[in-house]
Structures are given as structure tokens and as C-alpha cells.
Scaffold this motif. Structure first.
Motif, PDB file in Angstrom:
ATOM      1  N   ARG A   1       1.570   0.130  12.358  1.00  0.00           N
ATOM      2  CA  ARG A   1       0.123   0.355  12.198  1.00  0.00           C
ATOM      3  C   ARG A   1      -0.170   1.847  12.037  1.00  0.00           C
ATOM      4  N   LEU A   2       0.496   2.674  12.840  1.00  0.00           N
ATOM      5  CA  LEU A   2       0.280   4.112  12.737  1.00  0.00           C
ATOM      6  C   LEU A   2       0.742   4.640  11.377  1.00  0.00           C
ATOM      7  N   ASP A   3       1.858   4.110  10.877  1.00  0.00           N
ATOM      8  CA  ASP A   3       2.319   4.478   9.525  1.00  0.00           C
ATOM      9  C   ASP A   3       1.248   4.141   8.488  1.00  0.00           C
ATOM     10  N   ALA A   4       0.650   2.952   8.633  1.00  0.00           N
ATOM     11  CA  ALA A   4      -0.382   2.522   7.682  1.00  0.00           C
ATOM     12  C   ALA A   4      -1.630   3.397   7.789  1.00  0.00           C
ATOM     13  N   LEU A   5      -1.994   3.777   9.018  1.00  0.00           N
ATOM     14  CA  LEU A   5      -3.153   4.655   9.204  1.00  0.00           C
ATOM     15  C   LEU A   5      -2.924   6.017   8.553  1.00  0.00           C
ATOM     16  N   ARG A   6      -1.740   6.579   8.741  1.00  0.00           N
ATOM     17  CA  ARG A   6      -1.420   7.863   8.100  1.00  0.00           C
ATOM     18  C   ARG A   6      -1.529   7.737   6.584  1.00  0.00           C
ATOM     19  N   ALA A   7      -0.946   6.651   6.056  1.00  0.00           N
ATOM     20  CA  ALA A   7      -0.956   6.460   4.599  1.00  0.00           C
ATOM     21  C   ALA A   7      -2.376   6.258   4.078  1.00  0.00           C
TER      22      ALA A   7
ATOM     23  N   GLY B   1       0.812  -1.214   0.000  1.00  0.00           N
ATOM     24  CA  GLY B   1       0.000   0.000   0.000  1.00  0.00           C
ATOM     25  C   GLY B   1       0.843   1.261   0.000  1.00  0.00           C
ATOM     26  N   LEU B   2       1.897   1.279   0.789  1.00  0.00           N
ATOM     27  CA  LEU B   2       2.787   2.439   0.831  1.00  0.00           C
ATOM     28  C   LEU B   2       3.487   2.644  -0.514  1.00  0.00           C
ATOM     29  N   ARG B   3       3.854   1.544  -1.164  1.00  0.00           N
ATOM     30  CA  ARG B   3       4.491   1.661  -2.488  1.00  0.00           C
ATOM     31  C   ARG B   3       3.493   2.203  -3.511  1.00  0.00           C
ATOM     32  N   ALA B   4       2.238   1.724  -3.454  1.00  0.00           N
ATOM     33  CA  ALA B   4       1.226   2.210  -4.388  1.00  0.00           C
ATOM     34  C   ALA B   4       0.985   3.703  -4.191  1.00  0.00           C
ATOM     35  N   LEU B   5       0.983   4.154  -2.932  1.00  0.00           N
ATOM     36  CA  LEU B   5       0.795   5.579  -2.645  1.00  0.00           C
ATOM     37  C   LEU B   5       1.954   6.396  -3.212  1.00  0.00           C
TER      38      LEU B   5
ATOM     39  N   GLY C   1      -5.286   2.690  -1.001  1.00  0.00           N
ATOM     40  CA  GLY C   1      -6.354   2.668  -0.009  1.00  0.00           C
ATOM     41  C   GLY C   1      -6.914   1.275   0.199  1.00  0.00           C
ATOM     42  N   ALA C   2      -7.122   0.543  -0.907  1.00  0.00           N
ATOM     43  CA  ALA C   2      -7.664  -0.820  -0.802  1.00  0.00           C
ATOM     44  C   ALA C   2      -6.702  -1.735  -0.058  1.00  0.00           C
ATOM     45  N   LEU C   3      -5.417  -1.653  -0.380  1.00  0.00           N
ATOM     46  CA  LEU C   3      -4.416  -2.500   0.279  1.00  0.00           C
ATOM     47  C   LEU C   3      -4.295  -2.156   1.765  1.00  0.00           C
ATOM     48  N   LEU C   4      -4.298  -0.873   2.065  1.00  0.00           N
ATOM     49  CA  LEU C   4      -4.143  -0.451   3.461  1.00  0.00           C
ATOM     50  C   LEU C   4      -5.389  -0.789   4.275  1.00  0.00           C
ATOM     51  N   ASP C   5      -6.572  -0.703   3.654  1.00  0.00           N
ATOM     52  CA  ASP C   5      -7.796  -1.138   4.342  1.00  0.00           C
ATOM     53  C   ASP C   5      -7.704  -2.612   4.714  1.00  0.00           C
TER      54      ASP C   5
ATOM     55  N   ALA D   1      -7.025   8.491   1.154  1.00  0.00           N
ATOM     56  CA  ALA D   1      -8.439   8.874   1.174  1.00  0.00           C
ATOM     57  C   ALA D   1      -8.614  10.355   0.852  1.00  0.00           C
ATOM     58  N   LEU D   2      -7.746  11.203   1.390  1.00  0.00           N
ATOM     59  CA  LEU D   2      -7.830  12.636   1.096  1.00  0.00           C
ATOM     60  C   LEU D   2      -7.543  12.911  -0.370  1.00  0.00           C
TER      61      LEU D   2
END
Length: 205
Positions: free
Chosen positions: A155-161, A110-114, A123-127, A166-167
Motif C-alpha cells: 500500500r505504501l508503495d502504491a501511495l508513493r507511486a 499502475g506502477l507499470r504505467a508510471l 494515477g487512475a489505476l492507483l486511485d 500526481a506531481l
């Protein structure tokens, strides 16, 4: 046949091929399974197992007590679930069969996709990654501070991402409640505060 899957993001659980929970009773048994699942597919030396399962207060015959505990775990999970290897034991599972390792893989993707400019995929991967959490990481380890803190940071890194994605997709209104709660819980986290300000701006507040 589907493999047994293991949860260590929350209370330690084993899930059978049908998805139903396999009863793993007793705090020591869950601690043993947690330590093995944390290092799924790798040999965990006996001294490390003893130290982590008993939290630095091992019984007099620690090796014998560990052998008895492994025997109980095999009766619950199946004889082949835990392999005896020179100097230790190994959970015969792939890393992806353990929720923590699956979370790390999905969050990394998810972070790489972002970073690649694909917020929808991110967003889909991080969800999917964040949905694997069912409580505090490694909750059944007697002394879980270091590893659990590392998992909490990821987890916090993933939540931020996830909120960044989403924004980028125009979902500020949906983000605001959780972002506000996260900012209250982590008041010194500047990236989170910046995301909340961005969400407030995007909703015209």
C-alpha cells in the motif's frame, strides 16, 4: 449473475451480487473467511486453517470444530461457496473477487504505467487500487502480522507511486496535505520525504 465479492482490507466482509453486505457474524467465522479469501481459488490445508483461525491455540477437536465452522460459513454464503478438497477447503472465488488481490493487480498495472511514462493512466489505476482499503489489512485474523505487514508495504508503495504520478501532472497543491501526513507517519522513508520536498518546491514554498 455477479459473483460474491470479499473484503479483507479492513473488517472482513462478503458482498452479495447486489453489493449489499452479507452478515458474517462471529470472530472465528470472519477469521476463517479471511484465511480462505487470502488464498482464493486455492486449497488451504486443514492444519494451516486451524493454526490461523485459532491463532495457535486450537480447541481439543480442532478438525471437528473447523468442520462446524465451515458448515456455518456455507449457510451464510451458500453451499457452493466453500469446496471440500482432499486435505483442506477452498473458497470458490476468483482472485479478482477479493479486494486484496484486486488491489495488487491494479497497483501493479499502475506502477507499470508510471514506469512507461503515462502518469495519467497510472494515477487512475492507483486511485482505484487504494480506494479498496477500508482499514488495516486482515483485521480479523488473530495473528495477522506477517501477511498484513506485506500488504501494508505494498500500500505504501502504491501511495508513493500515486503521488509521483500526481506531481508529474502538476497536482502538487493537492498532494501536500497527504504527503505531509505520510512523512510524519514514516519519518525515515526517504522517497516519501523527497516527494514532499518536490511538492513544496512545485508550490513555491
Amino acid at each position: 449473475m455477479d459473483p460474491v465479492r470479499y473484503r479483507i482490507l479492513g473488517t472482513t466482509q462478503a458482498l452479495g451480487p447486489d453489493g449489499g453486505a452479507v452478515p458474517v457474524g462471529g470472530a472465528r467465522l470472519r477469521a476463517l473467511l479471511t484465511v480462505l479469501a487470502l488464498r482464493a481459488g486455492r486449497t488451504v490445508p486443514v492444519p494451516l486453517l486451524v493454526d490461523e483461525v485459532w491463532g495457535g491455540e486450537p480447541p481439543a477437536d480442532a478438525t471437528g470444530a473447523l468442520q462446524a465452522l465451515v458448515g456455518r460459513l456455507r449457510r451464510v454464503l451458500g453451499a457452493d461457496a466453500v469446496a471440500s478438497v482432499d486435505g483442506g477447503y477452498r473458497l470458490t472465488a476468483a482472485p479478482d473477487d477479493v479486494d486484496l488481490h484486486r488491489f495488487e493487480r491494479l497497483a501493479g498495472e499502475g506502477l507499470r504505467a508510471l514506469a512507461d511514462g503515462d502518469p495519467a493512466k497510472a494515477g487512475a489505476l492507483l486511485d482505484d487500487a487504494l480506494a479498496l482499503w477500508h482499514g488495516p489489512a486482515l483485521a480479523d485474523l488473530p495473528d495477522r502480522t506477517a501477511e498484513a505487514a506485506r500488504a501494508g508495504t505494498r500500500r505504501l508503495d502504491a501511495l508513493r507511486a500515486r503521488h509521483t504520478a500526481a506531481l508529474a501532472l502538476g497536482r502538487a497543491e493537492q498532494c501536500l496535505p497527504e504527503l505531509t501526513a505520510l512523512c510524519d507517519a514514516h519519518p525515515l522513508d526517504e522517497p516519501l520525504q523527497a516527494l514532499r520536498l518536490r511538492a513544496l518546491r512545485d508550490t513555491g514554498r
